[in-house]
Motif scaffolding. Structure first.
Motif, PDB file in Angstrom:
ATOM      1  N   HIS A  16      69.236 -31.275 -47.185  1.00 52.77           N
ATOM      2  CA  HIS A  16      70.523 -30.667 -46.851  1.00 52.77           C
ATOM      3  C   HIS A  16      70.419 -29.145 -46.850  1.00 52.77           C
ATOM      4  CE1 HIS A  16      74.785 -30.154 -46.359  1.00 52.77           C
ATOM      5  NE2 HIS A  16      74.851 -29.394 -47.437  1.00 52.77           N
ATOM      6  N   TYR A  17      70.850 -28.565 -45.740  1.00 52.86           N
ATOM      7  CA  TYR A  17      70.937 -27.105 -45.623  1.00 52.86           C
ATOM      8  C   TYR A  17      72.296 -26.769 -45.034  1.00 52.86           C
ATOM      9  CZ  TYR A  17      65.983 -26.985 -46.618  1.00 52.86           C
ATOM     10  OH  TYR A  17      64.766 -27.131 -47.239  1.00 52.86           O
ATOM     11  N   ASN A  18      73.010 -25.862 -45.671  1.00 54.62           N
ATOM     12  CA  ASN A  18      74.312 -25.464 -45.163  1.00 54.62           C
ATOM     13  C   ASN A  18      74.146 -24.742 -43.831  1.00 54.62           C
ATOM     14  OD1 ASN A  18      76.684 -23.372 -44.957  1.00 54.62           O
ATOM     15  ND2 ASN A  18      77.374 -24.938 -46.384  1.00 54.62           N
ATOM     16  N   TRP A  19      74.986 -25.062 -42.874  1.00 51.99           N
ATOM     17  CA  TRP A  19      74.832 -24.499 -41.531  1.00 51.99           C
ATOM     18  C   TRP A  19      74.931 -22.979 -41.530  1.00 51.99           C
ATOM     19  CZ3 TRP A  19      78.303 -21.772 -38.411  1.00 51.99           C
ATOM     20  CH2 TRP A  19      79.580 -21.597 -38.937  1.00 51.99           C
ATOM     21  N   ARG A  20      75.643 -22.403 -42.506  1.00 53.92           N
ATOM     22  CA  ARG A  20      75.822 -20.951 -42.520  1.00 53.92           C
ATOM     23  C   ARG A  20      74.498 -20.211 -42.751  1.00 53.92           C
ATOM     24  NH1 ARG A  20      80.510 -20.208 -46.805  1.00 53.92           N
ATOM     25  NH2 ARG A  20      80.006 -22.351 -47.365  1.00 53.92           N
ATOM     26  N   PHE A  21      73.592 -20.836 -43.488  1.00 54.54           N
ATOM     27  CA  PHE A  21      72.343 -20.138 -43.788  1.00 54.54           C
ATOM     28  C   PHE A  21      71.427 -20.048 -42.570  1.00 54.54           C
ATOM     29  CE2 PHE A  21      68.818 -23.196 -44.429  1.00 54.54           C
ATOM     30  CZ  PHE A  21      67.735 -22.336 -44.352  1.00 54.54           C
ATOM     31  N   ILE A  22      71.585 -20.961 -41.600  1.00 50.58           N
ATOM     32  CA  ILE A  22      70.725 -20.882 -40.417  1.00 50.58           C
ATOM     33  C   ILE A  22      71.184 -19.804 -39.452  1.00 50.58           C
ATOM     34  CG2 ILE A  22      70.141 -23.339 -40.586  1.00 50.58           C
ATOM     35  CD1 ILE A  22      71.888 -23.783 -38.087  1.00 50.58           C
ATOM     36  N   LEU A  23      72.345 -19.199 -39.724  1.00 49.22           N
ATOM     37  CA  LEU A  23      72.819 -18.149 -38.834  1.00 49.22           C
ATOM     38  C   LEU A  23      71.932 -16.912 -38.869  1.00 49.22           C
ATOM     39  CD1 LEU A  23      76.694 -18.299 -39.290  1.00 49.22           C
ATOM     40  CD2 LEU A  23      75.351 -18.998 -37.312  1.00 49.22           C
ATOM     41  N   ASP A  24      71.289 -16.644 -39.987  1.00 45.68           N
ATOM     42  CA  ASP A  24      70.429 -15.462 -40.065  1.00 45.68           C
ATOM     43  C   ASP A  24      69.252 -15.551 -39.090  1.00 45.68           C
ATOM     44  OD1 ASP A  24      71.342 -13.596 -42.467  1.00 45.68           O
ATOM     45  OD2 ASP A  24      71.705 -15.664 -43.041  1.00 45.68           O
TER      46      ASP A  24
ATOM     47  N   GLN B 251      83.433 -26.629 -37.377  1.00 43.97           N
ATOM     48  CA  GLN B 251      84.323 -25.895 -38.289  1.00 43.97           C
ATOM     49  C   GLN B 251      85.730 -25.739 -37.735  1.00 43.97           C
ATOM     50  OE1 GLN B 251      82.802 -25.409 -41.204  1.00 43.97           O
ATOM     51  NE2 GLN B 251      81.060 -26.308 -40.112  1.00 43.97           N
ATOM     52  N   SER B 252      85.943 -26.207 -36.510  1.00 46.95           N
ATOM     53  CA  SER B 252      87.257 -26.097 -35.848  1.00 46.95           C
ATOM     54  C   SER B 252      87.757 -24.656 -35.885  1.00 46.95           C
ATOM     55  CB  SER B 252      88.271 -27.026 -36.526  1.00 46.95           C
ATOM     56  OG  SER B 252      87.837 -28.367 -36.467  1.00 46.95           O
ATOM     57  N   ALA B 253      86.872 -23.717 -35.595  1.00 49.17           N
ATOM     58  CA  ALA B 253      87.240 -22.298 -35.641  1.00 49.17           C
ATOM     59  C   ALA B 253      88.201 -21.952 -34.509  1.00 49.17           C
ATOM     60  CB  ALA B 253      85.984 -21.438 -35.545  1.00 49.17           C
ATOM     61  N   ASP B 254      89.356 -21.407 -34.867  1.00 49.52           N
ATOM     62  CA  ASP B 254      90.384 -21.047 -33.890  1.00 49.52           C
ATOM     63  C   ASP B 254      90.400 -19.530 -33.756  1.00 49.52           C
ATOM     64  OD1 ASP B 254      92.478 -20.982 -32.169  1.00 49.52           O
ATOM     65  OD2 ASP B 254      94.020 -21.444 -33.660  1.00 49.52           O
ATOM     66  N   ASN B 255      89.608 -19.020 -32.819  1.00 50.93           N
ATOM     67  CA  ASN B 255      89.471 -17.581 -32.661  1.00 50.93           C
ATOM     68  C   ASN B 255      89.048 -17.303 -31.231  1.00 50.93           C
ATOM     69  OD1 ASN B 255      87.464 -15.109 -32.689  1.00 50.93           O
ATOM     70  ND2 ASN B 255      88.907 -14.791 -34.394  1.00 50.93           N
TER      71      ASN B 255
END
Length: 438
Positions: free
Chosen positions: A107-115, A170-174
């Motif tokens: 398991h790896y959080n998706w946020r960490f692959i953003l780098d 993440q259903s980001a509304d932006n």
């Protein structure tokens, strides 16, 4: 030395399919390797079990079973076999005929692959990674330069797809996110256009049509570069500036991830124990508080009564400049040989770890410097449970750990050290609560 020869050099998908094929030559070579490694470890006391293939891209019925036979041929009797779901065909199925199975998802959080994604996108969009192969093909059309161009474009396409999939989850509304998502959805069309114009150039490389096609091809890729560079990296208002400001504020949300692992173990693997087989985080991640997240995942796994967790990774060659020297990762929990193996902020320590339990676990709560272990004692009086709780690491030099016991057990540090707590039951089949604190 055993060597595994790829049957189709360069074709990863085909070779994964071949190694999974029962009775195939590549699988036979692979299982010889498994048997050889297992034989070499036969008398090692620290082996918990075997995972036949780490992070398989593809998994077909019979592969893990063949691995279990290779372990048996090496002399192992019903060893633990750790299984995880593959990437390509995500169907989770318990291997047949293997007595001791542990489900070991990573398991790896998706946020960490953003780098690394940000680094890759900067390379393709700002450092010529996408346009240079196109210009090289236009200057000297050949199958080689065509393949190189499409190879780079495909990697870029994959990166935008991965980012789009995670943002969608993440259903980001932006508006900025929506703009990226809309254009990422068009990448298949862009790829098809690049492929089509490239083929037209190869079919008549010296013609007037080819000259026109070259101009169109360069224009298309230039458009893609300028479009995505603007969306992703416009100062202050680009996608990555937005994500860098918002994402670190999100909670770790590790309970849900572990709950899914436990649910999968019950539904697909016959109630097999869960071992979080690999997790980690780039220590310098800009989109996630890694030290908080790693400890949170360990706490979630303990609370779910997982059989354990394995933190990735220990990288002896880690350096501040080159990091893990692989795949833009920075997961090492120490500074490696160049930094004297100093522990980094993501190194998990100072928490109670249940090493052996004479009974059945009913609840486990852990954190740095404290924890509570609740269990029902086994049927034999005097059975001993073991809890690793390094006093100096958990509490600090010169400080003392407190051990409180409720129920029929007696607990104390083992003679000769202050790291292993031994709890001996004084009655059978009764509830015991052991609380450790600094």
């Amino acid at each position: 030395m055993l060597q595994i020869q790829a049957l189709i050099p360069g074709n990863v998908n085909a070779n994964f399919a071949n190694v999974m094929q029962a009775g195939g030559a590549l699988q036979a070579q692979y299982m010889k390797m498994v048997q050889s490694v297992a034989a070499a470890l036969l008398n090692e006391t620290g082996v918990m079990g075997f995972e036949i293939m780490n992070e398989p891209f593809l998994l077909l019925p019979g592969f893990n079973e063949a691995g279990a036979k290779a372990l048996a041929a090496a002399g192992w009797v019903d060893p633990i076999v750790v299984v995880e779901a593959p990437f390509a065909n995500v169907t989770k199925v318990r291997p047949a005929g293997i007595k001791n199975i542990v489900y070991g998802p990573h398991h790896y959080n998706w946020r960490f692959i953003l780098d690394p994604l940000e680094t890759q996108l900067r390379y393709w969009l700002q450092e010529g990674g996408l346009i240079n192969p196109v210009k090289a093909f236009a200057d000297a059309p050949s199958e080689k330069t065509m393949n190189d161009m499409m190879h780079h474009f495909t990697f870029f396409h994959n990166a935008t797809s991965v980012l789009a999939l995670n943002l969608a989850a993440q259903s980001a509304d932006n508006a900025v996110v929506a703009n990226f998502m809309d254009n990422a959805a068009k990448m298949s069309d862009y790829s098809a256009q690049v492929q089509s114009h490239g083929n037209a150039i190869l079919n008549s490389p010296g013609s007037l049509l080819a000259a026109i096609e070259k101009g169109v091809l360069v224009a298309i890729v230039t458009l893609v570069v300028e479009l995505f560079n603007g969306i992703c990296f416009t100062p202050a208002i680009g996608l990555f500036s937005l994500l860098r400001a918002i994402l670190p504020l999100l909670p770790p949300d590790t309970d849900a991830a572990v709950a899914t692992m436990v649910s999968d173990a019950k539904s697909a693997y016959g109630g097999a124990p869960v071992l979080v087989g690999e997790f980690g985080c780039n220590a310098g991640a800009a989109y996630l508080h890694c030290d908080t997240w790693t400890h949170s995942l360990a706490s979630s796994a303990d609370a779910a009564k997982a059989t354990g967790w394995i933190q990735w990774a220990y990288v002896p060659q880690w350096s501040d400049a080159l990091k893990d020297v692989f795949n833009l990762e920075d997961l090492s929990v120490t500074t490696g040989v160049s930094g004297g193996y100093a522990k980094r902020q993501t190194f998990i320590q100072g928490r109670p770890l249940v090493r052996a339990l004479a009974g059945s676990l009913t609840a486990l709560t852990t954190a740095v410097g404290k924890g509570t272990v609740q269990y029902v004692t086994a049927g034999a009086v005097g059975a001993v449970s073991e809890i690793f709780f390094d006093e100096a690491v958990a509490c600090g030099t010169g400080k003392t750990a407190a051990i409180a016991v409720q129920g029929s057990a007696s607990c104390a540090y083992a003679t000769g050290g202050r790291s292993l707590v031994l709890c001996s039951s004084t009655a059978a089949n009764v509830n015991v609560t052991v609380t450790l604190s600094c």
